[in-house]
Scaffold this active site. Sequence first.
Site, short mmCIF file in Angstrom:
data_model
loop_
_atom_site.label_atom_id
_atom_site.label_comp_id
_atom_site.label_asym_id
_atom_site.label_seq_id
_atom_site.Cartn_x
_atom_site.Cartn_y
_atom_site.Cartn_z
N GLN A 192 -20.50 -18.13 56.34
CA GLN A 192 -20.72 -16.91 57.28
C GLN A 192 -21.65 -17.07 58.51
O GLN A 192 -23.09 -17.30 58.01
CB GLN A 192 -20.97 -15.72 56.45
CG GLN A 192 -20.87 -14.33 57.35
CD GLN A 192 -19.50 -14.29 57.83
OE1 GLN A 192 -18.57 -14.33 57.07
NE2 GLN A 192 -19.29 -13.57 59.20
N LYS B 235 -13.67 -10.14 53.33
CA LYS B 235 -12.93 -11.44 52.90
C LYS B 235 -12.71 -11.66 51.55
O LYS B 235 -11.25 -11.98 51.17
CB LYS B 235 -13.73 -12.76 53.60
CG LYS B 235 -13.67 -12.52 55.11
CD LYS B 235 -14.81 -13.42 55.77
CE LYS B 235 -14.68 -13.43 57.35
NZ LYS B 235 -15.80 -14.46 57.79
N ASP C 204 -12.04 -22.19 58.54
CA ASP C 204 -12.34 -21.38 59.46
C ASP C 204 -12.03 -22.35 60.74
O ASP C 204 -12.18 -21.55 61.92
CB ASP C 204 -14.06 -21.19 59.48
CG ASP C 204 -14.46 -20.04 59.60
OD1 ASP C 204 -13.67 -18.92 59.63
OD2 ASP C 204 -15.46 -19.56 59.29
#
Length: 288
Positions: free
Chosen positions: A98, A54, A121
Amino acid sequence: MTATIIDGKAHALALRTRVAAHVATFREATGRAPGLAVVLVGEDPASAVYVRNKGKATLDAGMASFEHRLPVDTEAETLLALVAQLNADPAVDGILVQLPLPAHIDAQAVLLAIDPDKDVDGFHPVNAGRLAIGAEGFVPCTPLGCLILLKDIHPKLSGMEAVVVGRSNIVGKPMAQLLLQQSCTVTIVHSRTRDVAAHLRMADIVVAAVGIPRFIQGDWIKPGASVIDVGINRTDDGLVGDVDFAAASAVAGAITPVPGGVGPMTIACLIRNTYVSACRRERLEAML
Ligand code: NDP
């Protein structure tokens, strides 16, 4: 029939290249780069690889990447304080924590602490609610990537029968919402569904997010259907999806491979969402 193989890598590269071009324009207009902060707690090897990828994709797109690595025994309060600091930081347009988090931290509380307008997200309940009512927000990256692949094959999804296999908050449910927004007739099947195969045999569109290797059989697929396989399962034969690819690709009209299908689209959509967030925060129109 042999299905068209949907090249997720090529689609992801095209999206990332497009976003990078728009980021260059954004930087000229604002004098700053869109910024994505990624927080990793602990040293789970798979998570570490995702975070590295990422970060690299963020930099490749001309954006700023802020990586925060915290030890596995980090207190929840420390993590929440970092999230608050990132919420307040004007250089940060997107925040991603994460998952999975270590067991002693309440992941839901951490996701709730992220500013919904930086939640690239799309996991915050506010963004789930916005998606459900069709308001502007952030859509989780994996289902958004699936939709982009599907729209390329079927620019008009309206009226199609779509079956989503799986009802998780990060894939199945938002995927169903997106397909509903496209005016598909949507069915969600899950572990308590009486006859999964019967539903699938009527589906023009199948999105599989189950987490069971090769769960969906070739003879469950309607001839000519478009099949999107979200599954990533590590087996002795390597990575395989939730669909029996060999059998399904003999029946389907189009199908994503694993790897090389949905996976690369997820990171490309994260980059896209970060760019979109930066535009919204600067009150510029996103060029996508
Ligand atoms: P979850 O485990 O959260 O959800 C799995 C879903 O499948 C559940 O809703 C479950 O039903 C359903 N299910 C389980 N068994 C059956 C069955 N026998 N029949 C029908 N449905 C069943 O998984 P995720 O949604 O998080 O992930 C799904 C897959 O996608 C995994 O392989 C994961 O690795 C992959 N993935 C890939 C990503 C990518 O970037 N490509 C990103 C995210 C996930 P119930 O709710 O009733 O238990």
